[in-house]
Design a protein around this motif. Structure first.
Motif, PDB file in Angstrom:
ATOM      1  N   ASN A  53      17.120  26.790  -2.256  1.00  0.00           N
ATOM      2  CA  ASN A  53      18.216  27.591  -1.719  1.00  0.00           C
ATOM      3  C   ASN A  53      19.312  26.596  -1.343  1.00  0.00           C
ATOM      4  O   ASN A  53      19.371  26.112  -0.212  1.00  0.00           O
ATOM      5  CB  ASN A  53      17.732  28.384  -0.504  1.00  0.00           C
ATOM      6  CG  ASN A  53      18.785  29.296   0.045  1.00  0.00           C
ATOM      7  OD1 ASN A  53      19.970  29.013  -0.039  1.00  0.00           O
ATOM      8  ND2 ASN A  53      18.357  30.382   0.638  1.00  0.00           N
ATOM      9  N   ASP A  56      21.655  27.147   1.939  1.00  0.00           N
ATOM     10  CA  ASP A  56      21.069  26.826   3.239  1.00  0.00           C
ATOM     11  C   ASP A  56      20.690  25.353   3.339  1.00  0.00           C
ATOM     12  O   ASP A  56      20.772  24.764   4.414  1.00  0.00           O
ATOM     13  CB  ASP A  56      19.843  27.693   3.510  1.00  0.00           C
ATOM     14  CG  ASP A  56      20.202  29.127   3.831  1.00  0.00           C
ATOM     15  OD1 ASP A  56      21.324  29.356   4.329  1.00  0.00           O
ATOM     16  OD2 ASP A  56      19.380  30.019   3.582  1.00  0.00           O
ATOM     17  N   TYR A  67      14.779  24.841   2.461  1.00  0.00           N
ATOM     18  CA  TYR A  67      14.773  26.258   2.122  1.00  0.00           C
ATOM     19  C   TYR A  67      14.486  26.451   0.643  1.00  0.00           C
ATOM     20  O   TYR A  67      15.067  25.765  -0.200  1.00  0.00           O
ATOM     21  CB  TYR A  67      16.116  26.893   2.474  1.00  0.00           C
ATOM     22  CG  TYR A  67      16.369  26.938   3.961  1.00  0.00           C
ATOM     23  CD1 TYR A  67      16.003  28.048   4.701  1.00  0.00           C
ATOM     24  CD2 TYR A  67      16.968  25.877   4.619  1.00  0.00           C
ATOM     25  CE1 TYR A  67      16.225  28.098   6.063  1.00  0.00           C
ATOM     26  CE2 TYR A  67      17.188  25.915   5.977  1.00  0.00           C
ATOM     27  CZ  TYR A  67      16.816  27.027   6.702  1.00  0.00           C
ATOM     28  OH  TYR A  67      17.025  27.069   8.046  1.00  0.00           O
ATOM     29  N   ASN A  69      13.633  29.650  -2.361  1.00  0.00           N
ATOM     30  CA  ASN A  69      13.564  31.066  -2.711  1.00  0.00           C
ATOM     31  C   ASN A  69      12.454  31.281  -3.734  1.00  0.00           C
ATOM     32  O   ASN A  69      12.257  30.466  -4.635  1.00  0.00           O
ATOM     33  CB  ASN A  69      14.885  31.547  -3.313  1.00  0.00           C
ATOM     34  CG  ASN A  69      15.995  31.586  -2.295  1.00  0.00           C
ATOM     35  OD1 ASN A  69      15.755  31.711  -1.101  1.00  0.00           O
ATOM     36  ND2 ASN A  69      17.224  31.478  -2.772  1.00  0.00           N
ATOM     37  N   TYR A  78      13.896  38.624  -3.905  1.00  0.00           N
ATOM     38  CA  TYR A  78      13.273  37.332  -3.663  1.00  0.00           C
ATOM     39  C   TYR A  78      12.790  37.245  -2.221  1.00  0.00           C
ATOM     40  O   TYR A  78      13.204  38.008  -1.353  1.00  0.00           O
ATOM     41  CB  TYR A  78      14.236  36.182  -3.975  1.00  0.00           C
ATOM     42  CG  TYR A  78      15.426  36.105  -3.049  1.00  0.00           C
ATOM     43  CD1 TYR A  78      15.386  35.314  -1.917  1.00  0.00           C
ATOM     44  CD2 TYR A  78      16.581  36.830  -3.300  1.00  0.00           C
ATOM     45  CE1 TYR A  78      16.464  35.251  -1.053  1.00  0.00           C
ATOM     46  CE2 TYR A  78      17.667  36.765  -2.453  1.00  0.00           C
ATOM     47  CZ  TYR A  78      17.601  35.974  -1.329  1.00  0.00           C
ATOM     48  OH  TYR A  78      18.670  35.916  -0.484  1.00  0.00           O
ATOM     49  N   LYS A  80      12.418  34.462   0.937  1.00  0.00           N
ATOM     50  CA  LYS A  80      13.041  33.232   1.413  1.00  0.00           C
ATOM     51  C   LYS A  80      12.035  32.480   2.282  1.00  0.00           C
ATOM     52  O   LYS A  80      11.532  33.021   3.264  1.00  0.00           O
ATOM     53  CB  LYS A  80      14.290  33.594   2.216  1.00  0.00           C
ATOM     54  CG  LYS A  80      15.122  32.434   2.641  1.00  0.00           C
ATOM     55  CD  LYS A  80      16.406  32.948   3.282  1.00  0.00           C
ATOM     56  CE  LYS A  80      17.264  31.820   3.779  1.00  0.00           C
ATOM     57  NZ  LYS A  80      18.504  32.311   4.372  1.00  0.00           N
ATOM     58  N   ARG A  82      10.961  28.598   4.214  1.00  0.00           N
ATOM     59  CA  ARG A  82      11.465  27.324   4.702  1.00  0.00           C
ATOM     60  C   ARG A  82      10.283  26.487   5.174  1.00  0.00           C
ATOM     61  O   ARG A  82       9.262  27.018   5.614  1.00  0.00           O
ATOM     62  CB  ARG A  82      12.494  27.499   5.813  1.00  0.00           C
ATOM     63  CG  ARG A  82      11.960  27.998   7.131  1.00  0.00           C
ATOM     64  CD  ARG A  82      13.080  28.107   8.150  1.00  0.00           C
ATOM     65  NE  ARG A  82      12.549  28.460   9.457  1.00  0.00           N
ATOM     66  CZ  ARG A  82      13.278  28.557  10.548  1.00  0.00           C
ATOM     67  NH1 ARG A  82      14.584  28.341  10.488  1.00  0.00           N
ATOM     68  NH2 ARG A  82      12.735  28.868  11.698  1.00  0.00           N
ATOM     69  N   TRP A  91      10.857  34.434   5.656  1.00  0.00           N
ATOM     70  CA  TRP A  91      11.793  35.314   6.350  1.00  0.00           C
ATOM     71  C   TRP A  91      11.295  36.753   6.225  1.00  0.00           C
ATOM     72  O   TRP A  91      11.125  37.276   5.135  1.00  0.00           O
ATOM     73  CB  TRP A  91      13.191  35.186   5.754  1.00  0.00           C
ATOM     74  CG  TRP A  91      14.178  36.101   6.408  1.00  0.00           C
ATOM     75  CD1 TRP A  91      14.739  37.210   5.857  1.00  0.00           C
ATOM     76  CD2 TRP A  91      14.728  35.977   7.720  1.00  0.00           C
ATOM     77  NE1 TRP A  91      15.599  37.787   6.750  1.00  0.00           N
ATOM     78  CE2 TRP A  91      15.615  37.057   7.908  1.00  0.00           C
ATOM     79  CE3 TRP A  91      14.554  35.072   8.763  1.00  0.00           C
ATOM     80  CZ2 TRP A  91      16.320  37.249   9.083  1.00  0.00           C
ATOM     81  CZ3 TRP A  91      15.253  35.261   9.940  1.00  0.00           C
ATOM     82  CH2 TRP A  91      16.127  36.329  10.082  1.00  0.00           C
ATOM     83  N   TRP A  98      11.790  34.614  11.349  1.00  0.00           N
ATOM     84  CA  TRP A  98      10.934  33.746  10.557  1.00  0.00           C
ATOM     85  C   TRP A  98       9.488  33.910  11.029  1.00  0.00           C
ATOM     86  O   TRP A  98       9.222  33.927  12.224  1.00  0.00           O
ATOM     87  CB  TRP A  98      11.364  32.287  10.695  1.00  0.00           C
ATOM     88  CG  TRP A  98      12.653  32.001  10.031  1.00  0.00           C
ATOM     89  CD1 TRP A  98      13.868  31.892  10.618  1.00  0.00           C
ATOM     90  CD2 TRP A  98      12.865  31.796   8.641  1.00  0.00           C
ATOM     91  NE1 TRP A  98      14.829  31.637   9.673  1.00  0.00           N
ATOM     92  CE2 TRP A  98      14.233  31.567   8.446  1.00  0.00           C
ATOM     93  CE3 TRP A  98      12.032  31.792   7.530  1.00  0.00           C
ATOM     94  CZ2 TRP A  98      14.783  31.336   7.193  1.00  0.00           C
ATOM     95  CZ3 TRP A  98      12.578  31.548   6.279  1.00  0.00           C
ATOM     96  CH2 TRP A  98      13.943  31.320   6.129  1.00  0.00           C
TER      97      TRP A  98
END
Length: 101
Positions: A53, A56, A67, A69, A78, A80, A82, A91, A98
């Motif tokens: 990502n 981010d 990050y 995806n 999608y 997300k 991290r 997410w 989160w």
């Protein structure tokens, strides 16, 4: 006491030491790959369906998170993710937070 703190901060700023800025580097390709592998281990998702990502990852306030995806099957959107040194999180859009895996 407040005067001493102010004087100490003023001396540091005048001497060229700016204690308020912190330089953050975007994650490297190796960081992104390691994050993808950690996600794959926890979720069994294919690494080939993952991408970084970049928006981010290049942000100044990412606070050392990487990050990634994950593209769902049949282009249904999608997920997300991290990662940092200790955590892998996803997410949860319904809860707007989160969630650790």
């Amino acid at each position: 006491m407040k005067i001493h703190t102010f004087v100490a901060a003023a001396v540091l700023l005048l001497s060229g030491c700016d204690i308020t800025t912190e330089t953050r580097q975007p994650p490297t390709a190796n960081d992104i790959e390691m994050c993808q592998q950690r996600i794959a281990v926890k979720t069994n998702y294919a690494i080939t369906a993952m991408s970084d990502n970049s928006l981010d990852n290049k942000s100044q306030d990412n606070r050392n998170w990487v990050y990634v995806n994950y593209q769902k099957n049949n282009n249904r959107g999608y997920l997300k993710f991290r990662c940092n040194e200790n955590y892998v999180e996803v997410w949860a859009s319904g809860a707007a937070m989160w969630t650790s895996l």
